[in-house]
Design a protein around this motif. Structure first.
Motif, PDB file in Angstrom:
ATOM      1  N   GLU A  90       0.798  -1.292   0.025  1.00 30.60           N
ATOM      2  CA  GLU A  90       0.147   0.015  -0.087  1.00 30.60           C
ATOM      3  C   GLU A  90       0.987   1.095  -0.001  1.00 30.60           C
ATOM      4  O   GLU A  90       2.141   1.247   0.503  1.00 30.60           O
ATOM      5  CB  GLU A  90      -0.823   0.026   1.200  1.00 30.60           C
ATOM      6  N   ILE A  91       0.251   2.359  -0.669  1.00 31.43           N
ATOM      7  CA  ILE A  91       1.207   3.605  -0.869  1.00 31.43           C
ATOM      8  C   ILE A  91       1.279   4.128   0.853  1.00 31.43           C
ATOM      9  O   ILE A  91       0.499   4.202   1.730  1.00 31.43           O
ATOM     10  CB  ILE A  91       0.453   4.629  -1.461  1.00 31.43           C
ATOM     11  N   ALA A  92       2.672   4.564   0.984  1.00 29.81           N
ATOM     12  CA  ALA A  92       3.076   4.886   2.283  1.00 29.81           C
ATOM     13  C   ALA A  92       3.960   6.294   2.313  1.00 29.81           C
ATOM     14  O   ALA A  92       5.066   6.134   2.544  1.00 29.81           O
ATOM     15  CB  ALA A  92       3.853   3.897   3.193  1.00 29.81           C
ATOM     16  N   ALA A  93       3.352   7.271   1.917  1.00 33.30           N
ATOM     17  CA  ALA A  93       3.980   8.551   1.588  1.00 33.30           C
ATOM     18  C   ALA A  93       4.839   9.215   2.953  1.00 33.30           C
ATOM     19  O   ALA A  93       5.570  10.218   2.808  1.00 33.30           O
ATOM     20  CB  ALA A  93       3.357   9.425   0.762  1.00 33.30           C
ATOM     21  N   ASP A  94       4.103   8.733   4.010  1.00 32.97           N
ATOM     22  CA  ASP A  94       4.417   9.549   5.296  1.00 32.97           C
ATOM     23  C   ASP A  94       5.477   8.554   5.817  1.00 32.97           C
ATOM     24  O   ASP A  94       6.038   9.117   6.821  1.00 32.97           O
ATOM     25  CB  ASP A  94       3.374   9.445   6.193  1.00 32.97           C
ATOM     26  N   ASP A  95       5.909   7.486   5.214  1.00 37.30           N
ATOM     27  CA  ASP A  95       7.016   6.572   5.866  1.00 37.30           C
ATOM     28  C   ASP A  95       8.093   6.613   5.008  1.00 37.30           C
ATOM     29  O   ASP A  95       8.867   5.458   4.764  1.00 37.30           O
ATOM     30  CB  ASP A  95       6.277   5.082   5.981  1.00 37.30           C
TER      31      ASP A  95
END
Length: 439
Positions: A219-224
């Protein structure tokens, strides 16, 4: 010939106006290539009276992009509004709820809502295409979603922000400061009045998050994403890198590790003889490493009206060529329901070489102390160089170290130990070194 594909374009800035012009100028060729005409039936923008250099007569005008998505006579909604929320988010949701395909160039929107959008689209058999959201005119999304199916990716990395690459290129080639290069980039329109989003790495991070999902099925995890920008890069760093056989680039890097998926955006030293080191100016480059193909490096224009409009048009023609009932390409490379939860690797387990620049008091024993702190933390040095300008008796000395491959926590511990010795002036500069397979 099949019925015309009717599209509505929300956003008539540089990209939107270019897209209108290209479709109008090449309507016959597009109809032949797609087996059906592509017709612009509706547009939306803030200013109805602005001269955009294109003919909008006969095209329905909507002041509100959400209104366009909900009510216009369209088969495909083109979102060029921008932003992660607000009108962009609402209009895409409205289009999907209505059963309309979506094309977007909005990486921030996808980084935040991409998985949710994918679920909505796949429930209704709709397409969401977004080639222009990452690396402008480089067809990396299509390659990863379709052409390279069956490859197991181990790493994806690249230069994904033209503003930063332009600044770093000018600093090296003309010996200018970061501040001077940024002002020039703003004057030429390569950087915004508020350039923070670009120079601090956020733009690259959004693009990297999308590529990570395509590469690894998570899943997209732009905050990580571990994030460093280029605002602290000095001309001294640029010159030292060149002397050591490296060039500094802002890279986005994602790779699979034993502890999870590592995502990072930061200034990086790459060997001068590597292909990616030759990518200058506003040009972008994306490298894909996989088990079957090996390494593929794709280079091209990463921004600009025509480059981005070309990518958007490619997405539109893909939809025009598709037929009702045909199996649709999963939005994020695999069905949204089969995306795995993102498991973040610990950045401190990153292994690689490092460039370390220290400004220290010029006194006996400092050089030896630094070498000792490195050795105590198990760090092997490839080179260590001491520079002194000798402008005054108490002028600081610059010490540049290049390490062999080592663990990041070892580097951080060594630098912390050096700070406690009392001879360091200012903050140390630590830049990772990447050695691409194409080097």
């Amino acid at each position: 010939m099949a019925d015309a594909l009717k599209i509505g374009i929300a956003g008539l800035g540089t990209v939107g106006a270019s897209l209108v012009r290209i479709i109008q100028q090449r309507s016959n060729a597009l109809a032949v290539a797609c087996g059906r005409a592509i017709t612009i039936t509706a547009v939306s923008a803030r200013n109805r009276n602005k001269d955009r250099g294109v003919d909008l007569s006969g095209i329905a005008w909507f002041d509100d992009p959400v209104d366009l998505a909900e009510n216009a006579d369209i088969d495909v909604f083109i979102e060029l509004v921008g932003g992660a929320d607000g009108a962009a988010d609402q209009s895409v949701r409205a289009a999907l709820a209505r059963g309309v395909h979506v094309v977007t160039a909005n990486k921030a929107l996808l980084a935040r809502h991409g998985v949710e959008f994918a679920r909505l689209a796949e429930e209704k058999g709709l397409l969401i295409n977004y080639e222009a959201a990452v690396a402008g005119g480089i067809p990396v999304i299509k390659a990863m979603r379709e052409s390279l199916t069956g490859n197991n990716f181990s790493r994806v990395y690249g230069i994904m922000n033209g503003t930063c690459n332009y600044i770093l290129t000018r600093m090296e080639k003309e010996g200018l400061s970061f501040e001077d290069c940024l002002k020039e980039a703003q004057r030429l329109g390569y950087a915004e009045a508020d350039p923070t989003f670009d120079i601090e790495g956020n733009d690259t991070a959004h693009k990297l998050a999308i590529l990570t999902t395509l590469a690894f099925g998570s899943e997209i995890a732009a905050d990580d994403i571990y994030l460093e920008g280029i605002s602290n890069i000095s001309i001294e760093d640029i010159n030292a890198a060149a002397e050591l056989g490296y060039r500094i680039k802002l890279l986005g890097v994602a790779q699979r590790t034993e502890s999870g998926i590592e995502q990072r955006v930061h200034p990086t030293m790459v060997p001068l003889d590597s292909v990616i080191a030759q990518v200058d100016g506003v040009t972008n480059a994306v490298a894909l490493e996989s088990d079957i193909l090996g390494e593929l490096l794709m280079v091209g224009p990463g921004a600009g009206g025509n480059a981005t409009a070309s990518a958007v048009l490619g997405d539109i023609t893909d939809i025009a060529k598709s037929r009702p009932g045909a199996q649709q390409v999963p939005v994020l490379g695999r069905p949204a329901a089969l995306l795995e939860p993102y498991r973040q690797a610990k950045m401190k387990s990153h292994e690689g070489g490092y460039f370390i620049r220290l400004s220290v008091v010029d006194r006996a024993g400092v050089f030896a102390s630094i070498a000792t702190k490195m050795a105590e933390n198990g760090i092997s040095l490839e080179s260590i160089v001491q520079r002194s300008q000798h402008t005054t008796a108490d002028a600081p000395v610059t010490i540049v170290l290049v390490t062999h491959a080592t663990m990041e926590n070892a580097v951080r511990k060594a630098v912390s130990a050096i700070k406690h010795e009392g001879y360091l002036i200012g903050e140390p500069q630590v830049i990772r070194i990447e050695r691409p397979k194409s080097a």
